[in-house]
Design an enzyme around this catalytic site. Structure first.
Site, mmCIF file in Angstrom:
data_model
loop_
_atom_site.group_PDB
_atom_site.id
_atom_site.type_symbol
_atom_site.label_atom_id
_atom_site.label_comp_id
_atom_site.label_asym_id
_atom_site.label_seq_id
_atom_site.Cartn_x
_atom_site.Cartn_y
_atom_site.Cartn_z
ATOM 1 N N GLY A 30 45.255 44.286 49.584
ATOM 2 C CA GLY A 30 44.483 44.581 50.318
ATOM 3 C C GLY A 30 43.800 46.038 50.545
ATOM 4 N N GLY A 31 42.357 45.534 50.920
ATOM 5 C CA GLY A 31 41.483 46.685 51.146
ATOM 6 C C GLY A 31 40.947 47.295 49.975
ATOM 7 N N LYS A 34 38.303 42.920 47.523
ATOM 8 C CA LYS A 34 38.455 41.229 47.183
ATOM 9 C C LYS A 34 37.276 40.661 47.720
ATOM 10 C CE LYS A 34 41.801 40.547 48.888
ATOM 11 N NZ LYS A 34 42.142 41.809 49.468
ATOM 12 N N THR A 36 34.159 41.255 48.746
ATOM 13 C CA THR A 36 32.463 41.618 47.960
ATOM 14 C C THR A 36 32.871 41.602 46.603
ATOM 15 O OG1 THR A 36 32.646 43.449 49.518
ATOM 16 C CG2 THR A 36 31.505 42.919 47.870
ATOM 17 N N ASP A 58 42.542 33.417 53.019
ATOM 18 C CA ASP A 58 42.445 35.062 53.795
ATOM 19 C C ASP A 58 43.050 34.782 55.054
ATOM 20 O OD1 ASP A 58 43.848 36.995 54.924
ATOM 21 O OD2 ASP A 58 42.703 38.439 53.731
ATOM 22 N N GLU A 230 43.733 53.814 42.550
ATOM 23 C CA GLU A 230 45.250 54.918 43.084
ATOM 24 C C GLU A 230 46.344 54.160 42.979
ATOM 25 O OE1 GLU A 230 44.069 54.744 47.288
ATOM 26 O OE2 GLU A 230 42.079 55.830 46.942
ATOM 27 N N ASN A 257 37.123 49.044 41.617
ATOM 28 C CA ASN A 257 36.064 48.785 42.571
ATOM 29 C C ASN A 257 36.651 50.994 43.260
ATOM 30 O OD1 ASN A 257 34.299 48.589 43.853
ATOM 31 N ND2 ASN A 257 35.143 46.999 45.749
#
Length: 364
Positions: A30-31, A34, A36, A58, A230, A257
């Site tokens: 999440g975040g 996806k 875009t 979603d 990350e 991204n």
């Protein structure tokens, strides 16, 4: 190693060139972007395909926000296109959706869905697939929910296929019971109720078998993993890739991204620290997925919303981002010093002209 040139093409051109692809899933943690990415990919596909449908599975739908246009559970044409359509469906059906699955067979399937954990979502997914199969789209892009929900969604075809096969195999054994259920559930003739119910299940099973076969065919289906550089996102991506392999679903594209390119950092200490952190995880992505197409998308100053913004951003999927060199702090100081020198010289000239003008006035 993060700056190395990958051996595979760092774009999603391979998807556009794969003209037989019908099902394209876009998913990840999440975040990470996806929606875009899936919208940008759908925009690019619309330029080379006859028509394209993008579906959001979603529960927290974002397609409407991304395109700045309201979508529902029926396909709507995206503004600015004549061959791109979008719809938002909830994998968890409401009571009306369940009732629509079993018209003519009383409420038996609705009761079945309520008594078996997870079967309601699976049946709703099956109904969505049945509807989509009847639509004439050359390519369908799924903007999926975060990883855990997506994995369960992809498991539905196999789960349903096994469950319905087992149920169909027991029809002879429980034929009498189904006849009795006809009267209990108000379905009229028990024999008619059995025929209607089994007919519905056979249709559902046929759709699921076809979908399950297509999902496992790399010529027809692929999954695009979206992530950021990350640790948690890297962990989720590896988990997703492993599960997709277990489900026999093809995946060979990873979109990373929010990448900060060193050339664009300038004098910001914060951005330099972030670049150093990202480079460590980018190196791990390249080590883990050396045979994947890895696409790096830049971190932008503004969010990507609206058709025009998505069209512009979608170009990054087809052509690697070329970062522009920003001046270092020392270069900025030099430039400012030169500017100050020029302004000082101009002030001196103006002062001389002013003094000369005053002298002339006094003489007169």
């Amino acid at each position: 190693m993060a700056d190395q040139q990958p051996e595979t093409d760092p774009t999603l051109i391979n998807i556009l060139e794969h003209t037989k692809l019908k099902w394209i899933f876009v998913g990840g943690k999440g975040g990470v972007g996806k929606t875009t990415t899936s919208c940008s990919l759908a925009v690019q596909l619309a330029a080379v395909r006859r028509n394209v449908l993008i579906i959001s599975t979603d529960p927290a739908h974002n397609l409407s926000d991304a395109f700045n246009q309201k979508f529902t559970k029926t396909p709507s044409m995206v503004s600015g296109f004549n061959n791109l359509f979008a719809m938002e469906v909830d994998p968890t059906p409401d009571d009306k959706d369940l009732e629509s699955l079993d018209k003519g067979a009383g409420s038996f399937l609705s009761d079945l869905a309520g008594s078996i954990p997870g079967i309601d979502e699976a049946m709703s997914f099956a109904e969505v697939m049945r509807q989509v199969q009847t639509m004439d789209y050359s390519c369908i892009v799924f903007d999926t929910a975060p990883t855990g929900h997506t994995l369960r969604l992809l498991q539905f075809p196999t789960t349903l296929q096994k469950g319905l096969s087992k149920l169909m195999s027991l029809k002879g054994m429980f034929g009498g019971m189904l006849n009795q259920l006809g009267s209990l559930f108000g379905g009229g003739s028990g024999e008619n109720m059995q025929d209607q119910l089994l007919g519905k299940l056979e249709q559902l099973k046929a759709v699921i078998e076809e979908v399950n076969t297509q999902f496992k065919d790399p010529e027809l289906t692929t999954f695009v993993c979206v992530c950021i550089p990350e640790f948690l996102s890297l962990y989720e991506t590896e988990r997703l890739v492993q599960e997709l392999a277990r489900f026999e679903i093809d995946t060979n594209n990873i979109v990373i991204n929010q990448v900060i390119f060193p050339q664009e950092v300038g004098s910001s200490r914060l951005l330099r620290a972030r670049v150093k952190m990202q480079e460590k995880y980018l190196e791990q992505y390249y080590d883990l997925y050396e045979d994947f197409h890895i696409i790096k998308l830049p971190l932008l100053e503004e969010e990507v919303r609206g058709t025009e913004a998505l069209q512009e951003f979608s170009n990054y999927l087809m052509q690697p981002h070329q970062p522009e060199e920003r001046p270092e702090f020392s270069d900025q100081v030099t430039q400012l010093q030169e500017k100050v020198g020029q302004l000082t010289h101009q002030c001196q000239q103006l002062q001389q002209q002013l003094d000369k003008a005053k002298g002339t006035a006094q003489c007169s």
